[in-house]
Design a protein around this motif. Structure first.
Motif, short mmCIF file in Angstrom:
data_model
loop_
_atom_site.label_atom_id
_atom_site.label_comp_id
_atom_site.label_asym_id
_atom_site.label_seq_id
_atom_site.Cartn_x
_atom_site.Cartn_y
_atom_site.Cartn_z
N THR A 189 36.06 23.20 109.42
CA THR A 189 34.88 23.86 109.99
C THR A 189 33.70 22.91 110.24
OG1 THR A 189 34.10 24.41 107.77
CG2 THR A 189 35.42 26.08 108.90
N GLU A 190 33.75 21.70 109.69
CA GLU A 190 32.57 20.82 109.80
C GLU A 190 32.73 19.71 110.83
OE1 GLU A 190 30.46 19.49 106.30
OE2 GLU A 190 31.77 20.70 105.04
N THR A 191 33.93 19.52 111.36
CA THR A 191 34.18 18.35 112.20
C THR A 191 33.69 18.56 113.63
OG1 THR A 191 36.17 18.00 110.89
CG2 THR A 191 35.95 16.70 112.90
N PRO A 192 32.86 17.65 114.14
CA PRO A 192 32.41 17.75 115.53
C PRO A 192 33.48 17.21 116.47
CG PRO A 192 31.41 15.84 114.48
CD PRO A 192 32.30 16.48 113.45
#
Lengths: 214, 599
Positions: free
Chosen positions: B51-54
């Motif tokens: 959920t945090e990876t750009p």
């Protein structure tokens, strides 16, 4: 580090970055002295939200006044004008990016601040000296006459500082422009899309460079 | 990632693992899959790659167009959280103020540590790399051979997924069939470099990187990794199916939300948690290992970084996997009447023989690569090819003025333009207006760079110790570093510079950076390559080493080190794969020793 840290051939930027890091490590003063005074504001810290979209001015105050912004826009669009489907630099947020950059509370960007602000002032002075008009009121031909003097690889006598400014400004304009989706397309980058397969370079590319792939 | 809080700590665990990166992740995986109850302590915050990876963010959505800053030293989108060469409130010091005697210490404070942003380069050490002293009289031998570790390299490669090929080159081991995934084809620039470097006798072969180029074989691999353990097999098979293959976009350094590359929180920790045998506690900054009156390790003392409150946890076995320097720091800070010089330090060698990798780079511009038809060469998000060291024979015959080898990491692609890339090209593109734009298009994709990654020989002048006065925010004494490159390293760096210039020339290109004949001017600072290992070396003799070949400390039988601290040498091969192989092997030994009630 490994492949996610390709060495940057922009040596000037790289050098400043190394110097900045050196300062953080309490290096001798002689090195620290080369680093410009960092803008006093808060950065985004070591755990910013990476999924959010950011706009210049959101994280730290900007610097340029309305007249300076117009000068930056005119010079940016002279360097990267509109062409076919691709808009001019100022239409892709390059002015705001340069303002954000020179206003940033980080050593590397602060080092550019003085040069850019001084350069913008001397550009105005040069416009007044040559044409008795503000830079943004000059005709394209008049702007070209100034830029031609600044764009040469070897600085002309007496133009050393403005030439260095122009070089750095050009780099920042390119950085701002080519990091946008339109700029990426303009330069020929195609990617950042999911693919089912990676096939390697097309045949015509391999033929052009004279390589046979096994 | 499900986590526990301090109040839910169990009274006692089989094993406490300090650290959650390559070493901690592998250790916890191996132990929990075999039924051990494990507590993992991570100093940083929880991190969820999914959920945090750009993943597809372009630079124009980031502050400063994503450029590196003092806050994010590898750029805004780099996965690192609360880390860098400087971490707020967690200082370290250097004993010397000389520029060439500094050590830069990179840390990450997040679940999975540095495995979230690393380059994923996964090379095996070769047979020579375990016996360097026997070969050239310098440094130290490992108390094991390549053959001892080889089965664990096999297992790690199958577990995490590594692409690469077998080339049969000297001291560059092949993997048995079924270990490696297919390597992606070279990019155009890489293929040209390969063709021209080979003319100079420099081999260029498929890189080995921990990226899935196809789905993992969830039917075959779990049985091979966990024979006779049906539960472990089914857990791993399920987790393997939750990892997607690479979709050939976005840089690996951002992390990977589809779990196609290796990072500990997406590969090691999910199956370990699925066993129900793992508790993970984040924001737990370990200060010391506690001991009982028999001189055995009894647990750890840690500080909750959010509250500043001290806590204790207990276990039968303690594993330090906190990264080489942090592991050393914990040992040296674990002082007691019984262990006045720190734990496991009867040899006096804890902190000694710290090593990094020799690094230097050269960039070039290649006219043949100018103006190529646009095509997508994002590929696997990192290099597809590299050059393993090729001059073993010449070096052994004394024809080179430095003792150990290096490999070449190659960057030759048509990247998504970054600030540094665009600004760099703009420096070479002439004029302004349409002419400038044309030159930018022409030069795009025509620049390449090579980075040398070479072996450093351990020396008496490169070590760390506890700073006599300085403490961090939590009152924990900090490390003080001493650093010095020897001529073996600086001459090697000079050799890299000249070799890279020759390759660029053979490609018909021009060198863009200044070629240094004095390697001392070319070599990156200690710690800059972030391959630091050593500080608590394994060896055959308790008098001169800190652990045996299984990372078990000689002085404290139930204390193990499974990270790079135990490396007696630092081959040019990037250390991560060897860290994982060692951690697996050490964990197998721990499990057997626990079953025999030895520990």
């Amino acid at each position: 580090m490994t492949s996610n840290n390709p060495i940057q051939f922009d040596r000037r930027t790289a050098l400043k970055w190394v110097l900045a890091a050196a300062a953080a490590l309490q290096m001798p003063e002689s090195i620290a002295d080369e680093i410009a005074k960092t803008v006093a504001a808060k950065g985004y810290g070591k755990d910013p939200d990476l999924l959010k979209a950011y706009t210049p001015g959101q994280l730290w105050p900007l610097t340029l006044g309305a007249a300076q912004r117009r000068t930056v826009a005119t010079l940016s669009d002279t360097i990267l004008p509109a062409e076919g489907e691709f808009p001019a630099a100022s239409k892709l947020g390059v002015v705001e990016f340069i303002d954000e950059w020179i206003s940033a509370p980080y050593p590397q960007m602060s080092a550019d601040r003085e040069q850019i602000l001084e350069g913008l002032t001397s550009l105005e002075e040069e416009a007044q000296r040559r044409f008795k008009k503000p830079f943004t009121d000059l005709t394209a031909r008049q702007i070209a006459s100034i830029c031609d003097d600044l764009a040469s690889v070897q600085a002309k006598q007496g133009f050393e500082r403005p030439t260095a400014f122009f070089q750095r400004f050009k780099q920042l304009v390119a950085a701002g422009y080519y990091t946008t989706p339109q700029g990426m397309k303009d330069i020929g980058y195609v990617g950042n899309v999911p693919l089912a397969k990676y096939e390697g370079p097309p045949k015509e590319v391999l033929e052009r460079i004279g390589v046979k792939m096994v | 990632m499900p986590l526990i809080e301090t109040k839910s700590l169990q009274d006692e665990y089989d094993v406490i693992v300090v650290g959650s990166g390559a070493a901690g992740g592998q250790t916890a995986y191996t132990l929990t899959m075999d039924g051990a109850k494990v507590l993992m302590l991570e100093a940083g915050r929880n991190y969820v790659a999914e959920t945090e990876t750009p993943m597809f963010q372009t630079h124009d959505q980031a502050p400063l167009r994503g450029n590196s800053t003092a806050d994010k030293e590898f750029g805004f989108y780099d996965a690192t959280v609360d880390g860098g060469w400087q971490v707020p409130d967690e200082p370290y010091t250097n004993a010397s103020d000389q520029k060439d005697r500094q050590f830069w210490w990179w840390r990450a404070r997040m679940l999975g540590g540095r495995t979230n942003h690393w380059g994923r380069i996964s090379l095996r050490n070769g047979p020579y790399d375990f016996k360097p002293r026997s070969r050239d009289g310098l440094g130290f031998d490992w108390p094991m051979t390549y053959e001892d570790l080889a089965p664990y390299y096999d297992k790690v490669e199958m577990l995490i997924g590594v692409y690469g090929e077998n080339d049969g080159l000297e001291n560059t081991p092949n993997s048995p069939d079924g270990c490696l995934m297919p390597a992606p084809k070279p990019r155009a620039g890489e293929a040209l470099l390969q063709q021209r470097a080979r003319q100079l006798g420099v081999p260029v072969v498929a890189m080995h990187r921990a990226v899935l180029t196809e789905r993992l074989d969830h039917k075959r691999i779990p049985k091979l990794l966990h024979p006779g353990n049906a539960r472990a097999q089914s857990i791993l098979a399920a987790e393997m199916q939750r990892r997607a293959a690479c979709f050939w976009a976005t840089e690996c350094g951002r992390g990977c939300s589809i779990r196609a590359n290796y990072q500990s929180p997406t590969v090691h920790l999910p199956p370990a948690l699925a066993t129900g045998n793992l508790d993970v506690l984040t924001n737990a900054m370990v200060r010391e290992v506690t001991t009982n009156k028999e001189g055995r390790a009894s647990g750890v003392l840690f500080i909750d970084r959010l509250t500043g409150v001290e806590h204790r946890a207990k276990a039968r076995v303690i594993v330090l996997a906190a990264s080489a320097c942090e592991t050393v720091r914990i040992l040296l800070n674990s002082k007691s009447k019984q262990f006045p010089d720190g734990l496991a330090n009867s040899s006096g060698n804890v902190g000694k023989y710290l090593m990094d990798t020799v690094g230097t780079g050269v960039a070039g511009q290649i006219p043949l690569l100018e103006g190529l038809p646009p095509h997508n060469d994002d590929g696997a998000g990192g290099s597809h090819v590299y050059s393993p060291w090729w001059l073993y024979q010449q070096q052994h015959a004394g024809k080179l003025d430095f003792a150990r080898g290096y490999h070449i990491e190659i960057n030759a692609q048509r990247p998504m333009p970054s600030v540094g890339y665009a600004a760099g090209l703009a420096q070479h593109a002439q004029g302004y207006g349409r002419k400038f734009k044309e030159e930018m298009r022409r030069y795009y994709g025509s620049t390449i760079s090579m980075s040398g990654r070479g072996e450093m020989i351990p020396n008496e002048d490169s070590y760390c110790e506890i700073d006599p006065t300085k403490k961090d925010k939590w009152g924990i004494p900090v490390l003080r570093f001493h650093w010095k490159w020897s001529e073996h390293e600086t001459r090697q760096a000079a050799h890299m510079q000249q070799t890279f210039a020759n390759i660029i020339e053979a490609m018909g290109g021009r060198v863009l950076t200044k070629i240094e004949t004095d390697g001392a001017k070319a070599i990156r600072p200690g710690g800059f390559i972030i391959h630091e290992v050593g500080g608590a070396l394994m060896g055959a003799d308790p008098k001169s080493s800190v652990t045996n070949q299984w990372g078990q400390t000689w002085d404290v039988k139930n204390l193990f080190l499974t990270d790079g601290a135990v490396f007696p040498s630092n081959a040019d091969k990037n250390p991560t794969l060897t860290i994982m192989a060692h951690a697996w092997r050490a964990s197998d030994y721990m499990l057997a020793a626990m079953k025999r009630s030895e520990i």
